[in-house]
Design a protein around this motif. Structure first.
Motif, PDB file in Angstrom:
ATOM      1  N   ASN A 100       5.265  78.778   1.458  1.00  0.00           N
ATOM      2  CA  ASN A 100       4.424  78.226   2.522  1.00  0.00           C
ATOM      3  C   ASN A 100       4.070  76.768   2.224  1.00  0.00           C
ATOM      4  N   ALA A 101       3.731  76.470   0.968  1.00  0.00           N
ATOM      5  CA  ALA A 101       3.390  75.102   0.580  1.00  0.00           C
ATOM      6  C   ALA A 101       4.604  74.183   0.718  1.00  0.00           C
ATOM      7  N   ASP A 102       5.774  74.670   0.314  1.00  0.00           N
ATOM      8  CA  ASP A 102       6.992  73.865   0.438  1.00  0.00           C
ATOM      9  C   ASP A 102       7.321  73.583   1.906  1.00  0.00           C
ATOM     10  N   ASP A 103       7.117  74.588   2.754  1.00  0.00           N
ATOM     11  CA  ASP A 103       7.366  74.417   4.182  1.00  0.00           C
ATOM     12  C   ASP A 103       6.412  73.377   4.775  1.00  0.00           C
ATOM     13  N   PHE A 104       5.142  73.457   4.384  1.00  0.00           N
ATOM     14  CA  PHE A 104       4.149  72.489   4.868  1.00  0.00           C
ATOM     15  C   PHE A 104       4.503  71.077   4.404  1.00  0.00           C
ATOM     16  N   LYS A 105       4.922  70.954   3.160  1.00  0.00           N
ATOM     17  CA  LYS A 105       5.301  69.650   2.616  1.00  0.00           C
ATOM     18  C   LYS A 105       6.494  69.069   3.394  1.00  0.00           C
ATOM     19  N   ALA A 106       7.460  69.917   3.731  1.00  0.00           N
ATOM     20  CA  ALA A 106       8.616  69.460   4.503  1.00  0.00           C
ATOM     21  C   ALA A 106       8.195  69.010   5.904  1.00  0.00           C
ATOM     22  N   GLN A 107       7.255  69.743   6.499  1.00  0.00           N
ATOM     23  CA  GLN A 107       6.758  69.349   7.816  1.00  0.00           C
ATOM     24  C   GLN A 107       6.060  67.993   7.749  1.00  0.00           C
ATOM     25  N   LEU A 108       5.219  67.814   6.716  1.00  0.00           N
ATOM     26  CA  LEU A 108       4.533  66.524   6.578  1.00  0.00           C
ATOM     27  C   LEU A 108       5.520  65.392   6.365  1.00  0.00           C
ATOM     28  N   LYS A 109       6.559  65.657   5.583  1.00  0.00           N
ATOM     29  CA  LYS A 109       7.544  64.617   5.307  1.00  0.00           C
ATOM     30  C   LYS A 109       8.210  64.148   6.596  1.00  0.00           C
ATOM     31  N   SER A 110       8.407  65.068   7.547  1.00  0.00           N
ATOM     32  CA  SER A 110       9.029  64.683   8.814  1.00  0.00           C
ATOM     33  C   SER A 110       8.048  63.972   9.749  1.00  0.00           C
ATOM     34  N   MET A 111       6.748  64.179   9.554  1.00  0.00           N
ATOM     35  CA  MET A 111       5.738  63.563  10.422  1.00  0.00           C
ATOM     36  C   MET A 111       5.285  62.190   9.934  1.00  0.00           C
ATOM     37  N   LEU A 112       5.235  62.004   8.626  1.00  0.00           N
ATOM     38  CA  LEU A 112       4.669  60.796   8.040  1.00  0.00           C
ATOM     39  C   LEU A 112       5.741  59.749   7.775  1.00  0.00           C
TER      40      LEU A 112
END
Length: 144
Positions: A100-112
């Motif tokens: 879940n943390a890795d998925d969230f980190k990947a989502q943030l990487k695409s947004m920021l």
């Protein structure tokens, strides 16, 4: 006279024992995000809003990006609650939380932006280091 006084003291002592056995009421103040075992975490919407607010402030996010971060953080917080409530063993929960943390980190990487994401990573490092060196090493680095 002495016996009456002794019996009165004994009677008062016996009657006061139930009062000593009562527990103090639980606090109604919501708990912080970093809770100890046995305490409930704050509502997922509150935790997501706190994270979005902090990242907006620290990274200088615009309103649209801030809303995307909130949505991703809310989904993450809800998944965390579901994982914690599951009857799985701790090892399985730990793997699910990491995914879940890795998925969230990947989502943030695409947004920021790349600069914002680098700053986010350094924020995570400061948070881990703030626990007296007790934080886990970052999983991205291979250590012997």
């Amino acid at each position: 006279m002495f016996t009456k006084l002794a019996y009165t003291g004994l009677l008062c002592s016996l009657l006061s024992l139930p009062l000593l056995a009562q527990q103090a009421p639980m606090s109604t103040v919501p708990h912080q995000q970093g809770t100890k075992q046995g305490q409930k975490m704050a509502d997922p919407t509150i935790r997501a809003q706190r994270m979005a607010d902090r990242l907006t402030k620290e990274l200088g996010l615009d309103q649209a990006t801030s809303q995307k971060v909130y949505t991703a953080a809310l989904a993450r917080a809800q998944k965390i609650d579901n994982i914690q409530a599951s009857p799985d063993d701790n090892r399985t929960k730990a793997k699910a939380l990491k995914a879940n943390a890795d998925d969230f980190k990947a989502q943030l990487k695409s947004m920021l932006t790349p600069d914002q994401f680098t700053k986010f990573e350094s924020m995570r490092g400061r948070m881990r280091g703030g626990r007296g060196g007790m934080g886990r090493p970052d999983s991205d680095t291979d250590q012997p």
